[in-house]
Scaffold this motif. Structure first.
Motif, PDB file in Angstrom:
ATOM      1  N   LEU A  65     -15.086   7.151  32.255  1.00  0.00           N
ATOM      2  CA  LEU A  65     -14.529   6.906  30.921  1.00  0.00           C
ATOM      3  C   LEU A  65     -14.394   5.406  30.652  1.00  0.00           C
ATOM      4  O   LEU A  65     -14.695   4.923  29.546  1.00  0.00           O
ATOM      5  CB  LEU A  65     -13.163   7.581  30.798  1.00  0.00           C
ATOM      6  N   GLN A  66     -13.957   4.672  31.651  1.00  0.00           N
ATOM      7  CA  GLN A  66     -13.747   3.234  31.483  1.00  0.00           C
ATOM      8  C   GLN A  66     -15.068   2.500  31.284  1.00  0.00           C
ATOM      9  O   GLN A  66     -15.184   1.628  30.401  1.00  0.00           O
ATOM     10  CB  GLN A  66     -13.000   2.680  32.688  1.00  0.00           C
ATOM     11  N   ALA A  69     -16.466   2.993  27.881  1.00  0.00           N
ATOM     12  CA  ALA A  69     -15.794   2.142  26.899  1.00  0.00           C
ATOM     13  C   ALA A  69     -16.329   0.718  26.942  1.00  0.00           C
ATOM     14  O   ALA A  69     -16.486   0.069  25.897  1.00  0.00           O
ATOM     15  CB  ALA A  69     -14.294   2.159  27.151  1.00  0.00           C
ATOM     16  N   LEU A  85      -9.651  -2.165  26.705  1.00  0.00           N
ATOM     17  CA  LEU A  85     -10.501  -1.046  26.324  1.00  0.00           C
ATOM     18  C   LEU A  85     -10.614  -0.043  27.469  1.00  0.00           C
ATOM     19  O   LEU A  85     -10.544   1.171  27.265  1.00  0.00           O
ATOM     20  CB  LEU A  85     -11.888  -1.551  25.929  1.00  0.00           C
ATOM     21  N   ALA A  86     -10.781  -0.566  28.686  1.00  0.00           N
ATOM     22  CA  ALA A  86     -10.862   0.311  29.855  1.00  0.00           C
ATOM     23  C   ALA A  86      -9.545   1.046  30.061  1.00  0.00           C
ATOM     24  O   ALA A  86      -9.520   2.256  30.333  1.00  0.00           O
ATOM     25  CB  ALA A  86     -11.217  -0.503  31.091  1.00  0.00           C
ATOM     26  N   SER A  88      -7.338   1.811  27.854  1.00  0.00           N
ATOM     27  CA  SER A  88      -7.158   2.808  26.801  1.00  0.00           C
ATOM     28  C   SER A  88      -7.959   4.067  27.092  1.00  0.00           C
ATOM     29  O   SER A  88      -7.561   5.176  26.698  1.00  0.00           O
ATOM     30  CB  SER A  88      -7.578   2.231  25.449  1.00  0.00           C
ATOM     31  N   ALA A  89      -9.077   3.905  27.780  1.00  0.00           N
ATOM     32  CA  ALA A  89      -9.912   5.063  28.123  1.00  0.00           C
ATOM     33  C   ALA A  89      -9.280   5.895  29.221  1.00  0.00           C
ATOM     34  O   ALA A  89      -9.306   7.131  29.178  1.00  0.00           O
ATOM     35  CB  ALA A  89     -11.306   4.600  28.542  1.00  0.00           C
ATOM     36  N   ASP A  90      -8.697   5.241  30.221  1.00  0.00           N
ATOM     37  CA  ASP A  90      -7.992   5.914  31.318  1.00  0.00           C
ATOM     38  C   ASP A  90      -7.263   4.841  32.110  1.00  0.00           C
ATOM     39  O   ASP A  90      -7.888   3.887  32.575  1.00  0.00           O
ATOM     40  CB  ASP A  90      -8.969   6.667  32.233  1.00  0.00           C
TER      41      ASP A  90
END
Length: 344
Positions: A65-66, A69, A85-86, A88-90
């Motif tokens: 996920l990271q 992103a 951003l990373a 926020s992804a996980d």
């Protein structure tokens, strides 16, 4: 930004035995980020389920996920923006540690300086490290201790929390003499009453630090206030509010548990603001993780020996630039981390 994930498994030459169990191999996840001008930054995720409760599959999912992103990020995104951003992804710390390290590696390469010099104006050039002895039989522990001292270590950490702790420590102390510092690590194996009794019985051996003799903020604080042996929090320091509570004189910080270099530096500042001191240790990390921790320890100018001399425990892994000499690891001088996954 290009972002890739690679899985590797490192086999230990000999299993590491502790009260928490036996480790005979390490599954690691490497992150490779390619930035401008073909520069490549490396990061490492090193979850250890018996220790931190995080599976390698959970960590891989977070990294997928990271990295997705990061691939979708605009080219103008700064390192700080990419990190968020990373997150926020996980926000799994063990995965964030890999992303954070890779971004710092890229930043150091971009500026052409070792990572420690990005983190501090005046970093240490060498980081003191301790040798590690598992919960071995007294005879084997004594031989390992003698070998480590011959290799230049002046501080040894001995795993305890088993039935023959006293015999093991006595054998080690006899083997190395009175000038070598002995640290113990119980991995939270004892109750408060057991810890008091065990530490009292170990006083003749001159224990430098007792690491995680009990688990929990309250138990550690009560023990620290009732024994002359300096106490360090390790696993407990990962609990919410534990660092601010300042229950012990020392805190053992780990890159993966902190969530990366940036978070580890912030944790160290919090501990020191409360009058405590820190040292850094690995969870049998690979070369990238060890390199990142060495740079962080150098930036913090840590003088307490750190648990980072572990690469030689792996079968077929040459510590290279990260191999200790005289009980110290010299900070790599190359740009960024100064080493890659196969260059240690």
């Amino acid at each position: 930004m290009k972002a890739e994930i690679e899985s590797i498994t490192l086999e230990l030459a000999e299993p590491l035995v502790s009260s928490a169990g036996t480790v005979d191999e390490r599954d690691l996840l490497l992150v490779c980020l390619e930035g401008e001008h073909g520069l490549v930054g490396w990061g490492e995720a090193a979850p250890l389920e018996p220790y931190d409760g995080v599976t390698i599959d959970r960590c891989r999912t977070a990294l997928e996920l990271q990295t997705a992103a990061l691939r979708a990020a605009p080219k103008s995104a700064t390192g700080a923006e990419l990190l968020e951003l990373a997150r926020s992804a996980d926000d799994l710390p063990q995965a964030m540690a890999a992303i954070d390290t890779a971004l710092w590696d890229l930043a150091g390469q971009r500026d052409g300086v070792p990572l420690a010099e990005l983190l501090s104006r005046d970093p240490s050039r060498k980081v003191p490290v301790n040798g590690v002895i598992g919960a071995e039989t007294p005879v084997i522990a004594a031989q390992l201790a003698s070998d480590l001292v011959a290799a230049g270590f002046t501080t040894l950490k001995v795993k305890v929390g088993t039935d023959d702790d006293i015999e093991r420590l006595e054998a080690v102390r006899v083997a190395v003499g009175p000038r070598i510092a002995l640290r113990i690590d119980a991995n939270g194996a004892w109750s408060l009453a057991e810890a008091r009794a065990r530490l009292a019985a170990m006083e003749p051996f001159g224990i430098e630090i007792a690491e995680e003799p009990v688990s929990g903020v309250d138990a550690l604080r009560e023990l620290a206030q009732s024994t002359s042996t300096p106490i360090a929090a390790d696993e407990t320091s990962g609990l919410i509010g534990a660092l601010a509570a300042a229950p012990t004189q020392y805190v053992c910080l780990k890159l993966g548990r902190a969530g990366g270099i940036s978070a580890l530096l912030a944790q160290a500042a919090l501990v020191r603001s409360s009058g405590g001191e820190v040292y850094v240790a690995s969870m049998l990390d690979g070369p990238v993780g060890i390199a990142a921790a060495v740079h962080a320890a150098a930036a913090l100018r840590i003088t307490t020996p750190c648990g980072l001399a572990t690469l030689d425990r792996f079968d077929g892994v040459d510590g290279g630039l990260l191999a200790p000499t005289g009980g110290e690891i010299t900070v790599p001088l190359g740009a960024g981390l100064g080493v890659g996954p196969a260059e240690a």
